[in-house]
Design an enzyme around this catalytic site. Structure first.
Site, PDB file in Angstrom:
ATOM      1  N   HIS A 267      -7.290  -7.155  17.309  1.00  0.00           N
ATOM      2  CA  HIS A 267      -7.099  -8.245  16.345  1.00  0.00           C
ATOM      3  C   HIS A 267      -5.606  -8.547  16.230  1.00  0.00           C
ATOM      4  O   HIS A 267      -5.197  -9.702  16.333  1.00  0.00           O
ATOM      5  CB  HIS A 267      -7.681  -7.850  14.996  1.00  0.00           C
TER       6      HIS A 267
ATOM      7  N   PHE B   5      -9.918 -11.941   5.949  1.00  0.00           N
ATOM      8  CA  PHE B   5      -9.701 -11.829   4.504  1.00  0.00           C
ATOM      9  C   PHE B   5     -11.044 -11.529   3.828  1.00  0.00           C
ATOM     10  O   PHE B   5     -12.084 -12.086   4.185  1.00  0.00           O
ATOM     11  CB  PHE B   5      -9.140 -13.134   3.943  1.00  0.00           C
TER      12      PHE B   5
ATOM     13  N   HIS C 237      -2.726 -17.129  15.760  1.00  0.00           N
ATOM     14  CA  HIS C 237      -3.971 -16.673  15.141  1.00  0.00           C
ATOM     15  C   HIS C 237      -4.863 -17.871  14.871  1.00  0.00           C
ATOM     16  O   HIS C 237      -4.595 -18.682  13.983  1.00  0.00           O
ATOM     17  CB  HIS C 237      -3.638 -15.939  13.844  1.00  0.00           C
TER      18      HIS C 237
ATOM     19  N   LYS D  12      -2.984 -12.919  20.401  1.00  0.00           N
ATOM     20  CA  LYS D  12      -2.307 -13.762  19.410  1.00  0.00           C
ATOM     21  C   LYS D  12      -0.795 -13.825  19.621  1.00  0.00           C
ATOM     22  O   LYS D  12      -0.133 -14.704  19.070  1.00  0.00           O
ATOM     23  CB  LYS D  12      -2.618 -13.253  18.002  1.00  0.00           C
TER      24      LYS D  12
ATOM     25  N   CYS E  58     -11.291 -14.777   9.401  1.00  0.00           N
ATOM     26  CA  CYS E  58     -10.853 -14.581  10.783  1.00  0.00           C
ATOM     27  C   CYS E  58     -11.800 -13.715  11.599  1.00  0.00           C
ATOM     28  O   CYS E  58     -11.589 -13.517  12.798  1.00  0.00           O
ATOM     29  CB  CYS E  58      -9.449 -13.971  10.790  1.00  0.00           C
TER      30      CYS E  58
ATOM     31  N   GLU F 260      -5.272  -1.109  12.102  1.00  0.00           N
ATOM     32  CA  GLU F 260      -6.175  -1.215  13.245  1.00  0.00           C
ATOM     33  C   GLU F 260      -5.947  -0.077  14.237  1.00  0.00           C
ATOM     34  O   GLU F 260      -6.896   0.518  14.752  1.00  0.00           O
ATOM     35  CB  GLU F 260      -5.993  -2.563  13.946  1.00  0.00           C
TER      36      GLU F 260
END
Length: 494
Positions: A385, A480, A421, A416, A245, A396
């Site tokens: 994010h 990831f 996402h 998002k 991502c 975050e």
């Protein structure tokens, strides 16, 4: 005389691979993460040196001396060959392929999340997502190729061509340019997942002889950059990056460095993804990463809300045309905004979970500001994010607070919450969102902010848009594997 370079930031003094000379010998300053520099030690020629919070270096050894650390203010790039501007943007999204329409939908607080109908998801525990409907490639892809291509590459070709159009780089214009100086770096987290799935099904059900010859070419992740270059004749640096991502931001960072090194005048960069298929949805269900609010899909993506239960899958493509200021001015291009810098780091922690202390992310933010020549005090907008996962959202925020000590004037929102996402495409769509915030002076809301986590003390623009003059903005993307990426944008000023 011992000497070294330091960067003063809200984190304290950060030392990263800076050579320190003492008695003619060189060594590397070792640092413990990004915490205040209160006990850094290194040894050289029998001298042990400790760097204390006072900003002084105290050395004990044959020649003990005290040296003051000179902190210098960050400086932005001024060389027009190395300054990078945005001259075009293109996207494919759940709200269509028109950028103004896309951003207006975001400002209105409209959710693009809905039940999946691309396949029969009735037996799946998650049956909704940010699925793109009514996508048209008319005028961009011929009918024969359009039927063969994986959606991932269809989105890329349309968004890429639209970005070039906005940059006034039509096929006719490109024919008269040095196309060896124009490159493409478009990545994908999953690649041609439909093509891959179809090929595997053919192998299992009918045997290898029934596998289409397009199986491999349309599955591999580099094909977005390759097909866009083939379609437009762009012969400069060309490859893809796949960092889950974080992909699109990695591509922007890499593209910018090609321009800064003088290897290209223009780079077309971004991310593309089309994973809302049984394989993609089923795989993320198995990871236990998705929200399961099937009865209320539009309420499912809720960054920083106490009741969040996972992210919502999306898809699409976001692409920027990045160009050296010198080249853009020579051809009279319309300059939309400026890319100031970026950074990439790794958590080195876990395949799917972020570090709870946000150390890898705070390091990435700090490095991006250093690359951009920007102080933390200059940043007043973060496109986060913010996936709506239990651990990720707060990690975050913790990282942001480490870098930005005063967030009273800062705004932070989660795109998002409305489009889901987009995985490898997320950073591309969010970079365009960030740039539109800069050019319009309006920030879109973060939807579903009903029960905010108490740790989140930054203004998340809850539920209703806000007017905000953006001075400097950062856009965060994490993937990831612990991949972290941050890019920095600002209004263009000659």
């Amino acid at each position: 005389m011992a000497s070294f370079v330091s960067t003063a930031s809200a984190l304290g003094v950060v030392f990263g691979n800076k050579q320190v000379k003492s008695n003619g010998a060189a060594s590397l300053a070792q640092y413990s993460g990004l915490r205040p520099a209160e006990n850094f030690q290194f040894a050289s020629a029998g001298i042990t040196t400790t760097i204390k919070q006072s900003g002084l270096i105290c050395s004990s050894g044959p020649k003990c001396r005290t040296i003051r650390v000179m902190a210098s203010a960050p400086k932005r790039e001024i060389d027009p060959k190395k300054r990078i501007v945005i001259t075009g943007m293109g996207l494919v999204s759940v709200f269509g392929s028109d950028i103004d329409k896309f951003y207006n939908k975001l400002l209105e607080g409209e959710s693009g999340i809905s039940p999946i109908d691309r396949f029969d998801a009735s037996s799946f525990s998650v049956r909704f997502g940010g699925q793109i409907r009514d996508f048209s490639s008319k005028g961009y892809i011929d009918g024969k190729n359009d039927r063969r291509l994986d959606d991932c590459w269809r989105y890329c070709l349309v968004a890429g061509r639209r970005a070039l159009e906005e940059a006034s780089l039509s096929p006719q214009v490109l024919e008269n340019m040095d196309r060896t100086r124009i490159g493409v770096v478009v990545g994908s987290g999953m690649g041609g997942l439909t093509s891959f799935t179809t090929g595997v099904e053919a192998l299992i059900q009918k045997g290898y002889k029934k596998i289409t010859p397009f199986f491999i070419p349309y599955s591999i992740t580099n094909m977005g950059s390759a097909l866009l270059a083939i379609d437009t004749g762009l012969m400069g640096p060309n490859y893809s990056i796949s960092t889950a991502c974080a992909t699109a931001n990695y591509c922007f960072y890499a593209a910018a460095n090609h321009i800064r090194r003088g290897e290209a005048d223009i780079m077309v960069a971004g991310g593309t993804e089309a994973a809302i298929i049984p394989t993609g949805v089923g795989g993320f269900i198995a990871c236990r990463a998705l929200s399961q609010r099937n009865e209320y899909p539009k309420r499912a993506s809720r960054p920083w809300d106490k009741d969040r239960d996972g992210f919502v899958m999306g898809e699409g493509c976001g692409i920027l045309v990045m160009e050296s200021l010198e080249h853009a001015m020579k051809r009279g291009a319309n300059i939309i905004a400026e890319y100031l810098g970026g950074a990439v780091t790794c958590d080195a922690h876990h395949m799917t979970d972020p570090r709870s202390d946000g150390l890898g992310v705070s390091s990435c933010i700090a490095k991006s500001l250093e690359d951009a020549g920007v102080s933390p005090e200059e940043v007043n907008y973060v496109n986060a994010h913010a996936t709506s996962t239990l651990a990720g959202d707060l990690a975050e925020v913790n990282a942001i607070k480490k870098v930005f000590k005063d967030t009273s004037e800062m705004k932070m929102n989660g795109t998002k919450s409305m489009i889901g996402h987009g995985l490898g495409a997320a950073g591309g769509l969010e970079a365009i969102t960030t740039i539109k915030a800069i050019t319009t002076g309006w920030l879109h809301p973060t939807l579903n902010q009903d029960n905010l986590e108490p740790e989140v003390t930054i203004d998340t623009v809850p539920n209703v848009k806000k007017q905000h003059h953006v001075n400097v903005a950062i856009s965060n993307s994490f993937g990831f594997g612990g991949h972290n990426s941050v890019v920095v944008f600002a209004p263009f000023s000659p």
